[in-house]
Design an enzyme around this catalytic site. Sequence first.
Site, short mmCIF file in Angstrom:
data_model
loop_
_atom_site.label_atom_id
_atom_site.label_comp_id
_atom_site.label_asym_id
_atom_site.label_seq_id
_atom_site.Cartn_x
_atom_site.Cartn_y
_atom_site.Cartn_z
N GLY A 82 44.89 -55.33 -32.10
CA GLY A 82 44.42 -54.08 -32.64
C GLY A 82 42.98 -53.84 -32.52
O GLY A 82 42.18 -53.08 -32.99
N GLU A 110 49.68 -64.09 -28.10
CA GLU A 110 49.03 -63.00 -28.74
C GLU A 110 47.76 -63.51 -29.37
O GLU A 110 47.58 -64.00 -30.44
CB GLU A 110 49.69 -62.09 -29.89
N GLY A 139 51.80 -53.28 -30.11
CA GLY A 139 51.49 -52.74 -31.32
C GLY A 139 51.15 -51.33 -31.26
O GLY A 139 52.10 -50.61 -31.19
N GLY A 140 49.83 -50.81 -31.50
CA GLY A 140 49.52 -49.51 -31.54
C GLY A 140 50.03 -48.38 -30.51
O GLY A 140 50.40 -47.37 -30.84
N GLU A 193 49.67 -61.63 -38.00
CA GLU A 193 49.39 -61.04 -39.48
C GLU A 193 50.50 -61.58 -40.68
O GLU A 193 50.29 -61.40 -41.62
CB GLU A 193 49.72 -59.39 -39.17
N SER A 253 46.28 -55.29 -27.77
CA SER A 253 45.72 -54.15 -27.28
C SER A 253 46.13 -53.81 -25.78
O SER A 253 45.44 -53.51 -24.92
CB SER A 253 44.15 -54.49 -27.16
N HIS A 288 54.22 -63.79 -36.29
CA HIS A 288 53.02 -62.88 -35.84
C HIS A 288 51.98 -63.14 -36.72
O HIS A 288 51.93 -63.69 -37.73
CB HIS A 288 53.54 -61.36 -36.05
N ASN A 337 55.85 -53.17 -31.51
CA ASN A 337 55.90 -53.61 -32.96
C ASN A 337 55.35 -52.65 -33.84
O ASN A 337 54.16 -52.35 -33.60
CB ASN A 337 55.07 -54.94 -32.94
N TRP A 338 56.19 -51.80 -34.56
CA TRP A 338 55.76 -50.82 -35.39
C TRP A 338 54.91 -51.13 -36.56
O TRP A 338 54.24 -50.34 -37.23
CB TRP A 338 56.72 -49.71 -35.58
N LYS A 339 54.99 -52.38 -36.90
CA LYS A 339 54.36 -52.82 -38.10
C LYS A 339 54.76 -51.91 -39.19
O LYS A 339 55.80 -51.54 -39.32
CB LYS A 339 52.64 -52.96 -37.93
C1 PEP Z 1 50.77 -56.71 -32.31
O1 PEP Z 1 50.63 -56.35 -33.27
O2 PEP Z 1 51.51 -57.56 -31.83
C2 PEP Z 1 49.81 -56.12 -31.23
C3 PEP Z 1 49.90 -56.57 -30.12
O3 PEP Z 1 49.27 -55.06 -31.54
P1 PEP Z 1 48.26 -54.04 -30.82
O4 PEP Z 1 48.95 -53.83 -29.40
O5 PEP Z 1 47.84 -52.87 -31.36
O6 PEP Z 1 46.93 -54.92 -30.32
#
Ligand code: PEP
Length: 250
Positions: A169, A163, A230-231, A95, A209, A93, A9-11
């Site tokens: 994050g 999640e 994500g990251g 967010e 994470s 999600h 997920n590049w957000k």
């Molecule tokens: C996400 O945004 O779905 C996520 C899991 O982010 P991260 O891996 O950066 O915690």
Amino acid sequence: MRRKLAAGNWKMNGTNASLTELQTLIATHPAPQIDILICPPATLIVQAAGLSADSPLQIGAQDCHSAASGAHTGDLSAPMLADAGATAVLLGHSERRQGHNESNGLVADKVSAAHAARLIAILCLGESLAQREAAQTLDVIADQLRQSLPDTATATNTVIAYEPIWAIGTGLTPSTAQIAEVHAFLRAQLGDRFGRDAAMGFRLLYGGSVKPGNAADIFAIANVDGALVGGASLTAHDFSPIITALENAV
Ligand code: PEP
């Protein structure tokens, strides 16, 4: 047998220059033993789908509207995303739930819209830190699953991503036992609703994470069929070892 899935997920990150990361991923994993999905910002879906067309890499979206078309300025519908080349869409999600006040009911409507457009819906759910500390995790998960997942869900058109909000994050991850407990609970809840055989087909991702350094341990947990990342999905340098760790868990 559930095919494992590594989803990125590049957000709200990425421009045309970022597409080289996809080219590197494709070159590094020409014949993966798992499914690989990247959800870039909507601005890049057409280009990303084009460059990955002859590869196993799938391209997804990060959200969709619940309607197929209409007067919804700035929104994108599921049929539009499918037309652009997406094969999946992240929905619910945290967010979106927090930043855009998305309710379980709205998320369910979006999942239905995704199904109608033949997109795989990746339904995200998870507890806040306050809810975990109040021992409400399983109740929250049960509510979100019941209310955000429409009856059109099947193991083919839906993936569930657990999640925990406090792990997204932050560099924090739940313990192995905590992930195992929630994933077993999700499998059991799906069994109660769709029947045990159908429930065994649903892929359950862990997200929060996930990094190259912890991926193998997470993928060894029962009922973890992959990750939503994500990251660490933003660069092939970080995402590629996560893909390899998941292939090694097959
Ligand atoms: C996400 O945004 O779905 C996520 C899991 O982010 P991260 O891996 O950066 O915690």
